[in-house]
Design a protein around this motif. Structure first.
Motif, PDB file in Angstrom:
ATOM      1  N   GLU A  51      -0.965  -7.125   1.501  1.00  0.00           N
ATOM      2  CA  GLU A  51      -1.771  -6.085   0.867  1.00  0.00           C
ATOM      3  C   GLU A  51      -2.576  -5.245   1.858  1.00  0.00           C
ATOM      4  O   GLU A  51      -2.997  -4.147   1.533  1.00  0.00           O
ATOM      5  CB  GLU A  51      -2.742  -6.723  -0.142  1.00  0.00           C
ATOM      6  CG  GLU A  51      -2.074  -7.273  -1.381  1.00  0.00           C
ATOM      7  CD  GLU A  51      -1.411  -6.198  -2.227  1.00  0.00           C
ATOM      8  OE1 GLU A  51      -1.906  -5.055  -2.249  1.00  0.00           O
ATOM      9  OE2 GLU A  51      -0.381  -6.495  -2.855  1.00  0.00           O
ATOM     10  N   ARG A  52      -2.820  -5.779   3.048  1.00  0.00           N
ATOM     11  CA  ARG A  52      -3.628  -5.079   4.045  1.00  0.00           C
ATOM     12  C   ARG A  52      -2.921  -5.095   5.391  1.00  0.00           C
ATOM     13  O   ARG A  52      -2.304  -6.105   5.755  1.00  0.00           O
ATOM     14  CB  ARG A  52      -5.007  -5.724   4.183  1.00  0.00           C
ATOM     15  CG  ARG A  52      -5.869  -5.676   2.929  1.00  0.00           C
ATOM     16  CD  ARG A  52      -7.229  -6.320   3.162  1.00  0.00           C
ATOM     17  NE  ARG A  52      -7.100  -7.731   3.526  1.00  0.00           N
ATOM     18  CZ  ARG A  52      -7.303  -8.222   4.752  1.00  0.00           C
ATOM     19  NH1 ARG A  52      -7.618  -7.408   5.748  1.00  0.00           N
ATOM     20  NH2 ARG A  52      -7.177  -9.515   4.983  1.00  0.00           N
TER      21      ARG A  52
ATOM     22  N   TRP B  78       0.816  -1.228   0.000  1.00  0.00           N
ATOM     23  CA  TRP B  78       0.000   0.000   0.000  1.00  0.00           C
ATOM     24  C   TRP B  78       0.845   1.273   0.000  1.00  0.00           C
ATOM     25  O   TRP B  78       0.326   2.361   0.147  1.00  0.00           O
ATOM     26  CB  TRP B  78      -0.936   0.004   1.208  1.00  0.00           C
ATOM     27  CG  TRP B  78      -0.253  -0.103   2.549  1.00  0.00           C
ATOM     28  CD1 TRP B  78       0.397   0.897   3.238  1.00  0.00           C
ATOM     29  CD2 TRP B  78      -0.157  -1.269   3.363  1.00  0.00           C
ATOM     30  NE1 TRP B  78       0.897   0.420   4.417  1.00  0.00           N
ATOM     31  CE2 TRP B  78       0.558  -0.908   4.524  1.00  0.00           C
ATOM     32  CE3 TRP B  78      -0.627  -2.579   3.226  1.00  0.00           C
ATOM     33  CZ2 TRP B  78       0.829  -1.827   5.549  1.00  0.00           C
ATOM     34  CZ3 TRP B  78      -0.354  -3.483   4.252  1.00  0.00           C
ATOM     35  CH2 TRP B  78       0.365  -3.104   5.380  1.00  0.00           C
TER      36      TRP B  78
ATOM     37  N   GLN C  95      -3.970  -5.562   8.368  1.00  0.00           N
ATOM     38  CA  GLN C  95      -4.385  -6.634   9.268  1.00  0.00           C
ATOM     39  C   GLN C  95      -3.637  -7.936   9.001  1.00  0.00           C
ATOM     40  O   GLN C  95      -3.487  -8.778   9.902  1.00  0.00           O
ATOM     41  CB  GLN C  95      -5.896  -6.859   9.155  1.00  0.00           C
ATOM     42  CG  GLN C  95      -6.482  -7.738  10.254  1.00  0.00           C
ATOM     43  CD  GLN C  95      -6.305  -7.159  11.647  1.00  0.00           C
ATOM     44  OE1 GLN C  95      -6.336  -5.947  11.824  1.00  0.00           O
ATOM     45  NE2 GLN C  95      -6.103  -8.027  12.642  1.00  0.00           N
ATOM     46  N   GLU C  96      -3.116  -8.102   7.781  1.00  0.00           N
ATOM     47  CA  GLU C  96      -2.358  -9.313   7.459  1.00  0.00           C
ATOM     48  C   GLU C  96      -1.076  -9.423   8.269  1.00  0.00           C
ATOM     49  O   GLU C  96      -0.507 -10.512   8.421  1.00  0.00           O
ATOM     50  CB  GLU C  96      -2.023  -9.345   5.968  1.00  0.00           C
ATOM     51  CG  GLU C  96      -3.220  -9.530   5.049  1.00  0.00           C
ATOM     52  CD  GLU C  96      -2.817  -9.516   3.592  1.00  0.00           C
ATOM     53  OE1 GLU C  96      -2.008 -10.378   3.185  1.00  0.00           O
ATOM     54  OE2 GLU C  96      -3.284  -8.640   2.855  1.00  0.00           O
TER      55      GLU C  96
END
Length: 210
Positions: free
Chosen positions: A197-198, A179, A200-201
């Motif tokens: 990609e996020r 990101w 939270q991962e």
């Protein structure tokens, strides 16, 4: 077992890309290099730092002064700097899980601290170190030696090719985030240990490293 998680700041925790582009374009006339549109920025996201320097046409001798002015002007933009959605919650969860958190960044320590304080995260990080644009691995090595920490207990989280390169030079694991500045394909080409990609991962990846 992973004990310490080191984060980059710009493009990893804080969404400063548009602000940095605006400041850089303002300084382009003074320093004699090309300004960039948002469309060109998308193309630049596939390049490493040295390739971007060559593309911009800035003199390598002027570059250190440009970075100092960039950091100084960024200071006035602190109220406009926001963390990426979900990052704060992830940081607090990692901290509450017992990990030691730190930041090693090319930005100034003052800018980072003010931004963390604005977001109520001033007690979340155990250390903040500022390094040069191309010398992040040296800062990481100094920190490892000073703290006498095994590189296998450390993971670095960053959004640029140079973050991956710095981690590899210091023999620590690296999680690249999709990101930030460099594109996913550019990051993948440099073989980070993980590419997410996020925000939270991060929780799942870090817990699997235990």
């Amino acid at each position: 077992m992973t004990k310490v998680i080191i984060f980059d700041f710009d493009g990893t925790l804080a969404d400063t890309i548009d602000i940095l582009l605006s400041i850089t374009n303002r300084l382009s006339v003074e320093f004699g290099f090309k300004s960039a549109t948002k469309e060109e920025l998308a193309q630049l996201s596939n390049l490493n730092s040295w390739q971007i320097l060559m593309y911009s046409g800035i003199s390598i001798f002027k570059f250190p002064l440009l970075i100092r002015k960039l950091k100084a002007e960024l200071r006035s933009e602190i109220p406009n700097i926001h963390l990426f959605t979900g990052i704060k919650e992830v940081l607090l969860e990692l901290k509450n899980s017992g990990f030691q958190l730190g930041i090693i960044t090319s930005n100034s320590r003052e800018n980072v601290w003010d931004s963390l304080e604005k977001n109520g995260l001033q007690d979340t990080f155990d250390f903040i170190y500022s390094g040069t644009t191309f010398g992040k691995h040296k800062v990481i090595n100094r920190w490892l030696n000073k703290q006498n920490i095994n590189p296998e207990q450390v993971v670095y989280v960053g959004d640029e090719i140079r973050d991956i390169e710095a981690a590899k030079k210091t023999k620590i694991k690296v999680i690249a985030v999709g990101w930030g500045f460099n594109s996913r394909s550019a990051l993948a080409a440099h073989n980070p240990d993980f590419l997410i990609e996020r925000p939270q991962e991060l929780i799942g990846v870090i817990n699997n490293l235990k």
